[in-house]
Design a protein around this motif. Structure first.
Motif, PDB file in Angstrom:
ATOM      1  N   LYS A   5       0.867  -1.192   0.000  1.00 40.40           N
ATOM      2  CA  LYS A   5       0.000   0.000   0.000  1.00 40.40           C
ATOM      3  C   LYS A   5       0.887   1.220   0.000  1.00 40.40           C
ATOM      4  CE  LYS A   5      -3.792  -2.360   0.555  1.00 40.40           C
ATOM      5  NZ  LYS A   5      -4.352  -2.945  -0.575  1.00 40.40           N
ATOM      6  N   PRO A   6       0.872   2.061  -1.003  1.00 43.62           N
ATOM      7  CA  PRO A   6       0.171   1.904  -2.273  1.00 43.62           C
ATOM      8  C   PRO A   6       0.817   0.789  -3.082  1.00 43.62           C
ATOM      9  CG  PRO A   6       1.612   3.799  -2.402  1.00 43.62           C
ATOM     10  CD  PRO A   6       1.690   3.282  -0.977  1.00 43.62           C
ATOM     11  N   PRO A   7       0.076   0.236  -4.048  1.00 43.19           N
ATOM     12  CA  PRO A   7       0.622  -0.876  -4.830  1.00 43.19           C
ATOM     13  C   PRO A   7       1.843  -0.465  -5.643  1.00 43.19           C
ATOM     14  CG  PRO A   7      -1.560  -0.239  -5.631  1.00 43.19           C
ATOM     15  CD  PRO A   7      -1.274   0.588  -4.430  1.00 43.19           C
ATOM     16  N   CYS A   8       2.709  -1.421  -5.879  1.00 36.17           N
ATOM     17  CA  CYS A   8       3.905  -1.177  -6.692  1.00 36.17           C
ATOM     18  C   CYS A   8       3.493  -0.914  -8.139  1.00 36.17           C
ATOM     19  CB  CYS A   8       4.824  -2.398  -6.644  1.00 36.17           C
ATOM     20  SG  CYS A   8       5.574  -2.666  -5.022  1.00 36.17           S
ATOM     21  N   PRO A   9       4.300  -0.133  -8.862  1.00 36.46           N
ATOM     22  CA  PRO A   9       3.999   0.115 -10.278  1.00 36.46           C
ATOM     23  C   PRO A   9       4.072  -1.179 -11.089  1.00 36.46           C
ATOM     24  CG  PRO A   9       5.896   1.420  -9.541  1.00 36.46           C
ATOM     25  CD  PRO A   9       5.502   0.544  -8.417  1.00 36.46           C
ATOM     26  N   ALA A  10       3.244  -1.264 -12.107  1.00 43.17           N
ATOM     27  CA  ALA A  10       3.240  -2.429 -12.994  1.00 43.17           C
ATOM     28  C   ALA A  10       4.553  -2.514 -13.759  1.00 43.17           C
ATOM     29  CB  ALA A  10       2.068  -2.327 -13.970  1.00 43.17           C
ATOM     30  N   ALA A  11       4.849  -3.694 -14.266  1.00 45.62           N
ATOM     31  CA  ALA A  11       6.082  -3.901 -15.036  1.00 45.62           C
ATOM     32  C   ALA A  11       6.127  -3.040 -16.285  1.00 45.62           C
ATOM     33  CB  ALA A  11       6.222  -5.375 -15.409  1.00 45.62           C
ATOM     34  N   THR A  12       4.978  -2.627 -16.798  1.00 43.87           N
ATOM     35  CA  THR A  12       4.916  -1.804 -18.005  1.00 43.87           C
ATOM     36  C   THR A  12       4.878  -0.309 -17.714  1.00 43.87           C
ATOM     37  OG1 THR A  12       2.517  -2.042 -18.007  1.00 43.87           O
ATOM     38  CG2 THR A  12       3.779  -3.612 -19.349  1.00 43.87           C
ATOM     39  N   ALA A  13       4.827   0.071 -16.452  1.00 40.66           N
ATOM     40  CA  ALA A  13       4.763   1.481 -16.073  1.00 40.66           C
ATOM     41  C   ALA A  13       6.129   2.141 -16.240  1.00 40.66           C
ATOM     42  CB  ALA A  13       4.301   1.616 -14.628  1.00 40.66           C
ATOM     43  N   ILE A  37       9.586  -8.213 -12.414  1.00 40.18           N
ATOM     44  CA  ILE A  37      10.799  -7.895 -13.169  1.00 40.18           C
ATOM     45  C   ILE A  37      12.010  -8.509 -12.478  1.00 40.18           C
ATOM     46  CG2 ILE A  37      12.364  -6.009 -13.804  1.00 40.18           C
ATOM     47  CD1 ILE A  37       9.935  -4.278 -14.309  1.00 40.18           C
ATOM     48  N   LEU A  38      12.907  -9.069 -13.282  1.00 43.02           N
ATOM     49  CA  LEU A  38      14.215  -9.488 -12.784  1.00 43.02           C
ATOM     50  C   LEU A  38      15.183  -8.368 -13.119  1.00 43.02           C
ATOM     51  CD1 LEU A  38      14.450 -13.224 -13.871  1.00 43.02           C
ATOM     52  CD2 LEU A  38      13.842 -12.300 -11.639  1.00 43.02           C
ATOM     53  N   ARG A  39      15.809  -7.806 -12.102  1.00 40.85           N
ATOM     54  CA  ARG A  39      16.770  -6.721 -12.278  1.00 40.85           C
ATOM     55  C   ARG A  39      18.164  -7.269 -12.033  1.00 40.85           C
ATOM     56  NH1 ARG A  39      16.128  -2.146  -8.199  1.00 40.85           N
ATOM     57  NH2 ARG A  39      14.300  -1.654  -9.423  1.00 40.85           N
ATOM     58  N   PHE A  40      19.059  -7.032 -12.984  1.00 40.72           N
ATOM     59  CA  PHE A  40      20.428  -7.521 -12.884  1.00 40.72           C
ATOM     60  C   PHE A  40      21.357  -6.402 -12.426  1.00 40.72           C
ATOM     61  CE2 PHE A  40      18.129 -10.127 -15.887  1.00 40.72           C
ATOM     62  CZ  PHE A  40      18.391 -11.380 -15.388  1.00 40.72           C
ATOM     63  N   GLU A  41      22.468  -6.776 -11.807  1.00 35.18           N
ATOM     64  CA  GLU A  41      23.372  -5.784 -11.220  1.00 35.18           C
ATOM     65  C   GLU A  41      23.979  -4.831 -12.249  1.00 35.18           C
ATOM     66  OE1 GLU A  41      27.479  -8.382 -10.913  1.00 35.18           O
ATOM     67  OE2 GLU A  41      26.296  -8.054  -9.125  1.00 35.18           O
ATOM     68  N   LEU A  46      14.758  -8.058 -17.109  1.00 34.29           N
ATOM     69  CA  LEU A  46      13.949  -8.999 -17.853  1.00 34.29           C
ATOM     70  C   LEU A  46      12.527  -8.835 -17.350  1.00 34.29           C
ATOM     71  CD1 LEU A  46      13.668 -11.374 -19.836  1.00 34.29           C
ATOM     72  CD2 LEU A  46      14.206 -12.896 -17.926  1.00 34.29           C
ATOM     73  N   LEU A  47      11.630  -8.386 -18.237  1.00 37.23           N
ATOM     74  CA  LEU A  47      10.244  -8.156 -17.875  1.00 37.23           C
ATOM     75  C   LEU A  47       9.461  -9.460 -17.924  1.00 37.23           C
ATOM     76  CD1 LEU A  47      11.343  -5.311 -18.392  1.00 37.23           C
ATOM     77  CD2 LEU A  47       9.150  -4.732 -19.363  1.00 37.23           C
ATOM     78  N   PRO A  48       8.329  -9.541 -17.212  1.00 35.30           N
ATOM     79  CA  PRO A  48       7.560 -10.780 -17.139  1.00 35.30           C
ATOM     80  C   PRO A  48       7.179 -11.369 -18.501  1.00 35.30           C
ATOM     81  CG  PRO A  48       6.731  -9.233 -15.536  1.00 35.30           C
ATOM     82  CD  PRO A  48       7.750  -8.504 -16.364  1.00 35.30           C
ATOM     83  N   GLY A  49       6.913 -10.563 -19.504  1.00 37.05           N
ATOM     84  CA  GLY A  49       6.537 -11.067 -20.814  1.00 37.05           C
ATOM     85  C   GLY A  49       7.710 -11.522 -21.657  1.00 37.05           C
ATOM     86  N   GLY A  50       8.935 -11.388 -21.146  1.00 35.55           N
ATOM     87  CA  GLY A  50      10.121 -11.815 -21.865  1.00 35.55           C
ATOM     88  C   GLY A  50      10.895 -10.687 -22.516  1.00 35.55           C
ATOM     89  N   LYS A  51      10.368  -9.455 -22.453  1.00 33.91           N
ATOM     90  CA  LYS A  51      11.080  -8.308 -23.028  1.00 33.91           C
ATOM     91  C   LYS A  51      12.350  -8.058 -22.223  1.00 33.91           C
ATOM     92  CE  LYS A  51      10.751  -3.440 -24.125  1.00 33.91           C
ATOM     93  NZ  LYS A  51       9.958  -2.209 -24.032  1.00 33.91           N
ATOM     94  N   ILE A  52      13.417  -7.745 -22.939  1.00 35.81           N
ATOM     95  CA  ILE A  52      14.704  -7.468 -22.311  1.00 35.81           C
ATOM     96  C   ILE A  52      14.986  -5.980 -22.402  1.00 35.81           C
ATOM     97  CG2 ILE A  52      17.197  -7.842 -22.462  1.00 35.81           C
ATOM     98  CD1 ILE A  52      16.517 -10.599 -23.693  1.00 35.81           C
TER      99      ILE A  52
END
Length: 64
Positions: A5-13, A37-41, A46-52
């Motif tokens: 609360k408040p909710p986290c932003p969407a992966a596409t935001a 989202i997978l965030r690398f150092e 890497l977004l949930p839909g596979g977009k890099i």
């Protein structure tokens, strides 16, 4: 789904990086955000839909 609360932003935001970290693995160089989202150092993602999203360069100045 995000329970924050408040909710986290969407992966596409545009501000998707503001999502909370739910799993951190610094020894492997990555973290998972609440929005999937997978965030690398190196700054790549890497977004949930596979977009890099490629890594970014920090501190580089155009020497021209």
């Amino acid at each position: 789904m995000c329970n924050h609360k408040p909710p986290c932003p969407a992966a596409t935001a545009p501000d998707h990086d503001a999502a909370a970290t739910v799993s951190s693995h610094p020894e492997q160089g990555w973290s998972r955000l609440c929005n999937g989202i997978l965030r690398f150092e190196d700054g790549g993602e890497l977004l949930p839909g596979g977009k890099i999203i490629g890594p970014f360069s920090r501190g580089l100045v155009n020497a021209a």
